[in-house]
Design a protein around this motif. Structure first.
Motif, PDB file in Angstrom:
ATOM      1  N   SER A  23       0.838  -1.085  -0.101  1.00  0.00           N
ATOM      2  CA  SER A  23       0.077   0.106   0.135  1.00  0.00           C
ATOM      3  C   SER A  23       1.091   1.351   0.033  1.00  0.00           C
ATOM      4  N   ILE A  27       1.209   4.072  -3.093  1.00  0.00           N
ATOM      5  CA  ILE A  27       0.911   5.418  -2.694  1.00  0.00           C
ATOM      6  C   ILE A  27       2.256   6.231  -3.223  1.00  0.00           C
ATOM      7  N   SER A  30       2.331   6.597  -6.858  1.00  0.00           N
ATOM      8  CA  SER A  30       1.028   7.776  -7.477  1.00  0.00           C
ATOM      9  C   SER A  30       1.809   9.215  -7.083  1.00  0.00           C
ATOM     10  N   LYS A  31       2.203   9.324  -6.024  1.00  0.00           N
ATOM     11  CA  LYS A  31       2.774  10.522  -5.414  1.00  0.00           C
ATOM     12  C   LYS A  31       3.839  11.085  -6.390  1.00  0.00           C
TER      13      LYS A  31
END
Length: 219
Positions: A23, A27, A30-31
């Motif tokens: 997870s 994240i 994506s960031k």
């Protein structure tokens, strides 16, 4: 608590920590791409700092796995579960590093206007994120059908990679003043291509877990 129940609890803990790393990695990826598109240096620095949480979890998984092997002396499927947990943790830690590398590329590009929209890079990222999510689902459910689907998706990543590299190399003819940026974008593409390879490696781990033998899904 009986020995077997404690052992199963520890195995579940390994699984939970792997899902947590996955997870955090998703994240971070994506960031990182959003940060590249926005050229947000402060956020890039945050991504680099936040990677420490992934490193800590990776160390915890390795320590727990080693203790389980030493104390419980597991055999057959249980031993494979521990070995696969170590392997997948290592893959995820490397994938998170690629997100950090993208953040560092953003910092190196700085506020220089991007030579072109990163549409195809974002497409690569979306596929990579899907591969990560599906590979972890395959692991959690011990589903080799899902694992094979992840490996098949890597062909899409490779195709986009080849297309983007060609575009960027063509730009070097007319944008010599932007060679530093082009070099960084080439590296970003390489990081994403490797990200996809590591997601496929996770799928190979699922095959080993379920089938008890190694399969090369990267060919």
């Amino acid at each position: 608590m009986p020995g077997r129940e404690k052992f199963q609890l520890d195995l579940n803990t390994l699984r939970d920590k792997l899902i947590e790393i996955g997870s955090l990695t998703e994240i971070a990826l994506s960031k990182a791409i959003d940060t590249l598109e926005r050229q947000d240096i402060d956020r890039a620095l945050e991504i680099i700092e936040e990677d420490k949480a992934v490193d800590v979890l990776d160390e915890e998984i390795n320590d727990t796995a080693i203790l389980l092997i030493a104390k419980q002396q597991p055999v057959a499927t249980d031993l494979r579960r521990i070995i696969v947990a170590i392997k997948i943790s290592n893959e995820l830690e490397r994938m998170a590093d690629f997100a950090v590398n993208i953040a560092k590329a953003t910092i190196r590009i700085g506020d220089e206007q991007l030579i072109k929209p990163i549409v195809h890079i974002k497409q690569m990222t979306e596929i990579c994120a899907q591969m990560l999510s599906l590979s972890l689902k395959a692991y959690n459910e011990e589903d080799i059908v899902l694992a094979k689907k992840v490996a098949d998706m890597d062909d899409q990543v490779d195709s986009l990679y080849g297309h983007i590299i060609k575009e960027l190399l063509e730009l070097t003819q007319d944008k010599r003043e932007s060679m530093q940026q082009i070099t960084q974008l080439l590296l970003v593409c390489r990081y994403l291509e490797r990200f996809g390879d590591h997601a496929t490696n996770i799928s190979e781990g699922v095959f080993y877990l379920v089938k008890g033998r190694h399969y090369d899904l990267n060919t």
